[in-house]
Design an enzyme around this catalytic site. Sequence first.
Site, PDB file in Angstrom:
ATOM      1  N   LYS A 287       0.846  -1.201   0.000  1.00  0.00           N
ATOM      2  CA  LYS A 287       0.000   0.000   0.000  1.00  0.00           C
ATOM      3  C   LYS A 287       0.881   1.251   0.000  1.00  0.00           C
ATOM      4  O   LYS A 287       2.093   1.163   0.281  1.00  0.00           O
ATOM      5  CB  LYS A 287      -0.894  -0.028   1.237  1.00  0.00           C
TER       6      LYS A 287
ATOM      7  N   ARG B  63     -10.088  -0.411  14.578  1.00  0.00           N
ATOM      8  CA  ARG B  63      -9.942   0.425  13.399  1.00  0.00           C
ATOM      9  C   ARG B  63     -10.944  -0.161  12.409  1.00  0.00           C
ATOM     10  O   ARG B  63     -12.135   0.085  12.540  1.00  0.00           O
ATOM     11  CB  ARG B  63      -8.484   0.356  12.926  1.00  0.00           C
TER      12      ARG B  63
ATOM     13  N   TYR C  45      17.931  29.371   8.056  1.00  0.00           N
ATOM     14  CA  TYR C  45      16.809  30.096   8.655  1.00  0.00           C
ATOM     15  C   TYR C  45      16.959  30.173  10.171  1.00  0.00           C
ATOM     16  O   TYR C  45      17.281  29.183  10.835  1.00  0.00           O
ATOM     17  CB  TYR C  45      15.491  29.389   8.332  1.00  0.00           C
TER      18      TYR C  45
ATOM     19  N   MET D 201      13.247  24.029   2.771  1.00  0.00           N
ATOM     20  CA  MET D 201      12.349  23.293   1.870  1.00  0.00           C
ATOM     21  C   MET D 201      13.131  22.494   0.822  1.00  0.00           C
ATOM     22  O   MET D 201      12.826  21.326   0.571  1.00  0.00           O
ATOM     23  CB  MET D 201      11.398  24.265   1.177  1.00  0.00           C
TER      24      MET D 201
HETATM   25  C1  LIG Z   1      -0.015  -1.926   6.774  1.00  0.00           C
HETATM   26  C2  LIG Z   1      -0.575  -3.245   7.153  1.00  0.00           C
HETATM   27  C3  LIG Z   1       0.267  -4.349   7.279  1.00  0.00           C
HETATM   28  C4  LIG Z   1       1.774  -4.253   7.221  1.00  0.00           C
HETATM   29  O1  LIG Z   1       2.223  -3.740   8.472  1.00  0.00           O
HETATM   30  P1  LIG Z   1       3.773  -3.481   8.795  1.00  0.00           P
HETATM   31  O2  LIG Z   1       3.766  -3.068  10.218  1.00  0.00           O
HETATM   32  O3  LIG Z   1       4.214  -2.388   7.892  1.00  0.00           O
HETATM   33  O4  LIG Z   1       4.488  -4.748   8.554  1.00  0.00           O
HETATM   34  C5  LIG Z   1      -0.327  -5.577   7.504  1.00  0.00           C
HETATM   35  N1  LIG Z   1      -1.676  -5.692   7.638  1.00  0.00           N
HETATM   36  C6  LIG Z   1      -2.507  -4.643   7.559  1.00  0.00           C
HETATM   37  C7  LIG Z   1      -3.960  -4.836   7.731  1.00  0.00           C
HETATM   38  C8  LIG Z   1      -1.985  -3.373   7.332  1.00  0.00           C
HETATM   39  O5  LIG Z   1      -2.799  -2.322   7.277  1.00  0.00           O
END
Ligand SMILES: *Cc1c(COP(=O)(O)O)cnc(C)c1O
Length: 351
Positions: free
Chosen positions: A42, A135, A251, A299
């Site tokens: 993701k 969640r 800065y 930046m």
């Molecule tokens: C992001 C995610 C993972 C991977 O988690 P990591 O801590 O990055 O290994 C696995 N399962 C779900 C449901 C996630 O949202």
Amino acid sequence: MSDDKPNIPPTARVKLDSDALLANWRALDLMSGAAKAGAAVKANAYGLGARNVVARLVAAGCTDFFVANWQEAQEIEDLTTGKAQVSVLNGVRAADLPFALRSPAKPVLNSLEQVQRWKSSGRSCDIMINSGMNRLGINVEDLDAGLFAGMAIDMVMSHLASADEDGPQNGEQLSRYNAALEIVTGKRASLANSAGIALGSNYHFDVTRPGLSLYGGIQRPDLDGVITQVAVPQAEIIQVRSLQAGDKLGYNAQYIAAEPHKVGILAMGYADGYLRGFSNNGMFMHDGYLLPVLGRVSMDLIAIDLAAAPYLQEGDWVDCEYDLEVASAQSGLSQYELITGLGNRLARDWT
Ligand SMILES: *Cc1c(COP(=O)(O)O)cnc(C)c1O
């Protein structure tokens, strides 16, 4: 035509190590015991580039990928179709159906509403159980085997909230998840993220879902020495200057030279994800010499101390200290924020 555009050499990039990525996946797969490691890709594979990561992991034998939404599934569809399964973690909204019903990817159904929405399709899906993170997912109390009658359930999964810690929550979630598996059965069960893999075989089930550790993140001591760094930001020195004692830098003059020395100005900044937490804290390196960040990160620019390597000149490149554990301690940012935050302006350079 983009092909006709002149090729402008970048001034900063992220060097990405294919071998390290594959070694991390293999190590996590091995550590998953009887379970098979999938890959969380993701957020554009945590910022590293989903297509480049997925193509490599498919070739290495990874057969389960996890994305957040349907755009991300579409992005890797041609790479995964017929070779690997893709699970869409954020589930399926009514608005997703026109695409989702044609997609080879499957939704992770997170609520009873989503179960109803998907049921009549007869298509494959995963089910997310809320084992205590609160969640996404269906509460264990709301489960009833009849709800899923006739559905093609691949994975029944849940997600650990605190696998990077040793508190009681891991065990609590494990027992709630096991209770859920008594009621809903799929072809496979999946609980562990990267840190969860290190919690031991009770947490492995059939499929593990590492993300962070594939990309070099280490959140439990058990993964030290197992996981290697994948991403190294590198920047070009675009100006060298000599400071005199008392000269102020950057800065708000957050660095004032105590003695004469050289500084290098790098073409990278907080717009590239190198956030201001690294001001006077970050580190660059060249041939083993340490080049501390001086003053505020701007930046588009960073100043580094060249005292340790005064031979460095404009046009030379330096490596950013981006071992995720070390950089997290320097900046106060999480390892997840560090890796996903690398900006689009940085070229991605796979070796
Ligand atoms: C992001 C995610 C993972 C991977 O988690 P990591 O801590 O990055 O290994 C696995 N399962 C779900 C449901 C996630 O949202």
